[in-house]
Design a protein around this motif. Structure first.
Motif, short mmCIF file in Angstrom:
data_model
loop_
_atom_site.label_atom_id
_atom_site.label_comp_id
_atom_site.label_asym_id
_atom_site.label_seq_id
_atom_site.Cartn_x
_atom_site.Cartn_y
_atom_site.Cartn_z
N ALA A 133 40.80 62.36 45.21
CA ALA A 133 39.61 63.20 45.28
C ALA A 133 38.37 62.33 45.09
CB ALA A 133 39.67 64.29 44.20
N PRO A 134 37.20 62.80 45.54
CA PRO A 134 35.98 61.99 45.42
C PRO A 134 35.72 61.47 44.01
CG PRO A 134 35.58 63.85 46.87
CD PRO A 134 36.96 64.03 46.32
N ALA A 135 35.94 62.29 42.99
CA ALA A 135 35.65 61.84 41.63
C ALA A 135 36.52 60.65 41.24
CB ALA A 135 35.85 62.99 40.65
N HIS A 136 37.79 60.69 41.62
CA HIS A 136 38.68 59.59 41.27
C HIS A 136 38.41 58.36 42.13
CE1 HIS A 136 41.48 62.72 39.38
NE2 HIS A 136 40.99 61.97 38.41
N MET A 137 38.01 58.55 43.38
CA MET A 137 37.66 57.39 44.19
C MET A 137 36.35 56.77 43.71
SD MET A 137 40.35 57.36 45.78
CE MET A 137 40.02 55.81 46.59
N GLN A 138 35.45 57.59 43.18
CA GLN A 138 34.23 57.05 42.59
C GLN A 138 34.55 56.24 41.33
OE1 GLN A 138 31.74 60.50 42.02
NE2 GLN A 138 31.58 60.88 44.23
N ALA A 139 35.57 56.66 40.58
CA ALA A 139 35.99 55.89 39.41
C ALA A 139 36.52 54.52 39.84
CB ALA A 139 37.05 56.66 38.63
N ALA A 140 37.26 54.49 40.95
CA ALA A 140 37.74 53.21 41.47
C ALA A 140 36.56 52.32 41.88
CB ALA A 140 38.67 53.44 42.65
N GLN A 141 35.58 52.91 42.54
CA GLN A 141 34.41 52.15 42.96
C GLN A 141 33.62 51.63 41.76
OE1 GLN A 141 33.71 51.05 45.87
NE2 GLN A 141 31.69 50.19 45.42
N HIS A 142 33.50 52.45 40.73
CA HIS A 142 32.79 52.02 39.52
C HIS A 142 33.52 50.85 38.87
CE1 HIS A 142 30.27 52.30 35.97
NE2 HIS A 142 31.36 52.29 35.22
N ALA A 143 34.85 50.91 38.81
CA ALA A 143 35.61 49.80 38.24
C ALA A 143 35.38 48.52 39.04
CB ALA A 143 37.09 50.15 38.20
N TRP A 144 35.34 48.66 40.36
CA TRP A 144 35.08 47.49 41.23
C TRP A 144 33.69 46.91 40.95
CZ3 TRP A 144 36.99 43.97 44.42
CH2 TRP A 144 36.14 43.34 45.34
N GLU A 145 32.71 47.77 40.87
CA GLU A 145 31.33 47.30 40.71
C GLU A 145 31.08 46.68 39.34
OE1 GLU A 145 29.10 50.78 41.56
OE2 GLU A 145 29.38 50.65 43.75
N THR A 146 31.80 47.11 38.34
CA THR A 146 31.52 46.64 36.98
C THR A 146 32.50 45.58 36.49
OG1 THR A 146 32.82 48.49 36.06
CG2 THR A 146 30.43 48.81 36.32
N ARG A 147 33.65 45.41 37.15
CA ARG A 147 34.67 44.50 36.63
C ARG A 147 35.02 43.35 37.58
NH1 ARG A 147 39.10 49.03 34.57
NH2 ARG A 147 37.62 50.36 33.43
N ALA A 148 34.84 43.56 38.87
CA ALA A 148 35.29 42.55 39.83
C ALA A 148 34.45 41.28 39.73
CB ALA A 148 35.23 43.10 41.24
N GLU A 149 35.14 40.11 39.74
CA GLU A 149 34.47 38.83 39.66
C GLU A 149 33.73 38.52 40.96
OE1 GLU A 149 37.69 39.78 39.48
OE2 GLU A 149 38.83 37.95 39.03
N PRO A 150 32.71 37.65 40.92
CA PRO A 150 31.98 37.29 42.14
C PRO A 150 32.88 36.73 43.23
CG PRO A 150 30.78 36.55 40.20
CD PRO A 150 32.10 37.04 39.71
N GLU A 151 33.89 35.94 42.87
CA GLU A 151 34.79 35.37 43.89
C GLU A 151 35.55 36.47 44.62
OE1 GLU A 151 33.88 32.53 40.66
OE2 GLU A 151 34.73 34.57 40.69
N ARG A 152 35.95 37.46 43.88
CA ARG A 152 36.67 38.59 44.48
C ARG A 152 35.75 39.36 45.44
NH1 ARG A 152 41.39 41.13 42.84
NH2 ARG A 152 41.55 39.83 40.97
N ARG A 153 34.53 39.56 45.05
CA ARG A 153 33.56 40.26 45.90
C ARG A 153 33.30 39.47 47.19
NH1 ARG A 153 30.11 43.90 43.17
NH2 ARG A 153 30.59 44.15 40.96
N ALA A 154 33.21 38.15 47.03
CA ALA A 154 32.94 37.30 48.20
C ALA A 154 34.10 37.36 49.20
CB ALA A 154 32.70 35.86 47.77
N LEU A 155 35.32 37.39 48.69
CA LEU A 155 36.48 37.48 49.59
C LEU A 155 36.50 38.81 50.33
CD1 LEU A 155 39.27 35.80 47.44
CD2 LEU A 155 38.36 34.98 49.62
N LEU A 156 36.15 39.88 49.66
CA LEU A 156 36.11 41.17 50.34
C LEU A 156 35.05 41.16 51.43
CD1 LEU A 156 37.23 44.07 50.41
CD2 LEU A 156 35.30 44.73 48.97
N ALA A 157 33.88 40.61 51.14
CA ALA A 157 32.82 40.53 52.16
C ALA A 157 33.27 39.72 53.37
CB ALA A 157 31.57 39.93 51.54
#
Length: 288
Positions: A133-157
């Motif tokens: 559901a949107p609320a749970h997918m938003q929780a996943a997105q929040h975890a990504w935005e607040t916990r993911a390391e810069p290297e991980r973000r760069a690989l996704l990009a």
């Protein structure tokens, strides 16, 4: 991570049902553990050691099975999937068994236990969020935005444009391309190459779109937890950014007082492959 988990003793075949070729693979020894999903993908993700203690029964659902006719609306329904799992259980003469579902297949395992309680001993969810559901997918997105390391973000990009190109080239395999393209959100090692896991796997995209995009988005998790009588284990990876994080389960577990949750610190979405020793121990302790 070693995915060459091909044991010496293996039985496989197909159940032809309603136009589909539902594959199965049976590996190992001991009490049965029924694992719905793909009989090709999932054997590659579980350890040899686990097969020394349990008989793993990998069964297809319609989204991963070849079909001899045009798809119909009934093929997209969760009840149809559950009927297929029950038909495979009877076909294989499994009797009462434990059931494990990974990712979205966790909802299949949970709902199968709701509908066929006499046939299920224990239930295990692996990498399954409370819902999509949107609320749970938003929780996943929040975890990504607040916990993911810069290297991980760069690989996704880097990977997302490649994923989009693959989807344009072969849209019938969009589910596979999305799983591969989201590696940085899926694996403890954000550069892990999961392509060998998907080699030879059939996908029926309309079924995935209906189940993952609609059914699981509105999955009645509170009702399901209240309904099942089977003991429940929920296994989550600390670095899983595809689904809502482990703590999202906490408000719901009051509806399932017998439920247990295990968090694997060096895993993403697939702890059975990423931390097999720790996963196997926790799983076997739960299954008994």
């Amino acid at each position: 991570m070693d995915i060459s988990n091909q044991p010496a003793r293996r039985r496989q075949g197909f159940l032809r049902r309603d136009g589909f070729h539902l594959g199965y693979a049976i590996e190992g020894q001991g009490a049965p553990l029924l694992i719905p999903g793909s009989h090709i993908y999932y054997p590659r993700s579980f350890s040899r050691y686990l097969r020394q203690h349990r008989t793993l029964i990998f069964v297809d659902h319609r989204g991963f099975a070849r079909c001899d006719r045009p798809l119909a609306p009934r093929d997209m329904q969760l009840d149809t999937i559950l009927d297929d799992i029950e038909a495979l259980r009877r076909h294989l003469d499994l009797g009462r068994c434990d059931v494990l579902g990974h990712s979205g297949h966790g909802y299949m395992a949970l709902d199968y236990a709701r509908r066929f309680p006499d046939h299920v001993g224990r239930v295990v969810l692996v990498g399954t969020g409370p819902s999509q559901a949107p609320a749970h997918m938003q929780a996943a997105q929040h975890a990504w935005e607040t916990r993911a390391e810069p290297e991980r973000r760069a690989l996704l990009a880097r990977d997302l444009p490649l994923m989009e190109a693959d989807i344009r080239t072969a849209p019938e395999r969009r589910f596979v391309w999305m799983c591969l393209g989201m590696a940085a959100r899926s694996w403890y090692n954000p550069g892990y190459d999961a392509r060998p896991l998907w080699d030879g796997v059939t996908t029926q995209m309309p079924i995935f779109d209906a189940l993952w995009g609609e059914t699981f988005a509105g999955y009645p998790i509170r009702e399901a937890l209240a309904d099942i009588s089977a003991p429940l284990l929920i296994c989550m990876g600390r670095h899983d950014y595809l689904v809502a994080p482990a703590e999202s389960w906490a408000p719901l577990l009051a509806d399932a007082p017998g439920a247990q949750i295990a968090v694997f610190d060096r895993s993403g979405h697939t702890p059975q492959l990423e931390e097999p020793d720790a996963f196997d121990k926790r799983l076997l302790d739960f299954l008994g």
